[in-house]
Design an enzyme around this catalytic site. Structure first.
Site, PDB file in Angstrom:
ATOM      1  CG  HIS A   2     -32.941 -12.290  -4.224  1.00  0.00           C
ATOM      2  ND1 HIS A   2     -33.662 -13.458  -4.135  1.00  0.00           N
ATOM      3  CD2 HIS A   2     -32.441 -12.243  -5.487  1.00  0.00           C
ATOM      4  CE1 HIS A   2     -33.625 -14.088  -5.300  1.00  0.00           C
ATOM      5  NE2 HIS A   2     -32.899 -13.377  -6.134  1.00  0.00           N
TER       6      HIS A   2
ATOM      7  CG  ASN B  74     -27.199 -13.889   4.886  1.00  0.00           C
ATOM      8  OD1 ASN B  74     -26.588 -12.853   4.654  1.00  0.00           O
ATOM      9  ND2 ASN B  74     -27.374 -14.839   3.984  1.00  0.00           N
TER      10      ASN B  74
ATOM     11  N   GLY C  34     -28.013 -20.550   7.862  1.00  0.00           N
ATOM     12  CA  GLY C  34     -28.025 -19.431   8.803  1.00  0.00           C
ATOM     13  C   GLY C  34     -26.747 -18.618   8.831  1.00  0.00           C
TER      14      GLY C  34
HETATM   15  C1  GAR Z   1     -28.614 -16.813   1.082  1.00  0.00           C
HETATM   16  O1  GAR Z   1     -27.775 -16.821  -0.051  1.00  0.00           O
HETATM   17  C2  GAR Z   1     -29.790 -15.893   0.837  1.00  0.00           C
HETATM   18  O2  GAR Z   1     -29.473 -14.749   0.096  1.00  0.00           O
HETATM   19  C3  GAR Z   1     -30.718 -16.804   0.059  1.00  0.00           C
HETATM   20  O3  GAR Z   1     -30.605 -18.047   0.714  1.00  0.00           O
HETATM   21  C4  GAR Z   1     -29.288 -18.177   1.268  1.00  0.00           C
HETATM   22  C5  GAR Z   1     -29.409 -18.556   2.718  1.00  0.00           C
HETATM   23  O4  GAR Z   1     -28.147 -18.813   3.290  1.00  0.00           O
HETATM   24  N1  GAR Z   1     -32.063 -16.279   0.048  1.00  0.00           N
HETATM   25  C6  GAR Z   1     -32.866 -16.401  -1.005  1.00  0.00           C
HETATM   26  O5  GAR Z   1     -32.567 -17.024  -2.014  1.00  0.00           O
HETATM   27  C7  GAR Z   1     -34.208 -15.720  -0.856  1.00  0.00           C
HETATM   28  N2  GAR Z   1     -34.889 -15.624  -2.107  1.00  0.00           N
HETATM   29  P1  GAR Z   1     -27.942 -18.786   4.873  1.00  0.00           P
HETATM   30  O6  GAR Z   1     -29.035 -19.661   5.498  1.00  0.00           O
HETATM   31  O7  GAR Z   1     -26.576 -19.381   5.074  1.00  0.00           O
HETATM   32  O8  GAR Z   1     -28.045 -17.365   5.340  1.00  0.00           O
END
Ligand code: GAR
Length: 210
Positions: free
Chosen positions: A110, A14, A12
């Site tokens: 992404h 982001n 989480g």
């Molecule tokens: C992030 O790097 C996001 O871009 C990726 O998962 C991670 C989640 O991190 N999403 C994908 O790969 C979607 N295809 P977070 O939970 O710390 O935000």
């Protein structure tokens, strides 16, 4: 006020970037009305709770089959009726029925420069592993609207990030988050909240004067 639902699966960071940007005034006219996770152990749910935002669990594992999950998930989203759905590290495919109901109102972050290193099997750390395997010198992140395809919707914004010789997937992931994801996603939400974007001929354009 743009009412958003943020969907998450893991750490989480982001989501945190969005909450911090709202608190710090970098995203305006926006309210997070709920956070939905498919993973009961997602740290993202703790982040939502710490912010007083309702967290919900919606996992395909709790349903007899994918169709039942897809209907329940879409129904729940319709009940919440957000103006925008934000996929912030959400690793579950969005049901087609939800895409249809929320046309051009779902965005995804992404961790690569789409159309490179995206599509089925490319998510989270795996993306960075494949970038390193391929020996790419530049990677980055992309924010895009979600359509029926996998990582195929209209691109809102992209930012390139350098790949360094000694990178591990974890080190590269962190750099892409810090230099691209945590900047691009809040910016895109603020642009949408303030009507700076529109779609024409399947492409995202910026309103003149914005
Ligand atoms: C992030 O790097 C996001 O871009 C990726 O998962 C991670 C989640 O991190 N999403 C994908 O790969 C979607 N295809 P977070 O939970 O710390 O935000």
């Amino acid at each position: 006020m743009l009412r958003i639902v943020v969907c998450v699966s893991g750490g989480g960071t982001n989501l945190q970037a969005i909450l911090d940007a709202i608190d710090g005034g970098k995203i305006t006219n926006t309210e997070v009305i709920a956070v939905i996770s498919n993973n009961p152990g997602a740290k993202a749910l703790d982040r939502a709770k710490a912010h007083g935002i309702p967290g919900m669990l919606m996992s395909p594992k709790s349903y007899s089959d994918r169709e039942a999950f897809n209907s329940a998930f879409t129904e729940e989203m319709c009940r919440l009726a957000p103006d925008l759905v934000v996929l912030a590290g959400f690793l579950v495919r969005i049901p087609e029925e939800m895409v249809a109901k929320f046309s051009n109102r779902i965005v995804n972050i992404h961790p690569s420069l789409i159309p490179s290193f995206c599509g089925v099997g490319y998510y989270g750390l795996k993306v960075h592993e494949k970038v390193l395997e391929r020996g790419a010198k530049v990677t980055g992140a992309t924010v895009h609207f979600v359509n029926e395809g996998m990582d195929e919707g209209p691109i809102i914004a992209q930012k390139a990030v350098e790949v360094l010789e000694d990178d591990t997937p974890e080190v590269l992931q962190r750099r892409v988050m810090e230099l691209a994801e945590w900047i691009l996603l809040p910016q895109a939400i603020d642009d949408i909240a303030n009507n700076r974007l529109f779609i024409e001929d399947g492409r995202v354009k910026r309103s003149s004067g914005a």
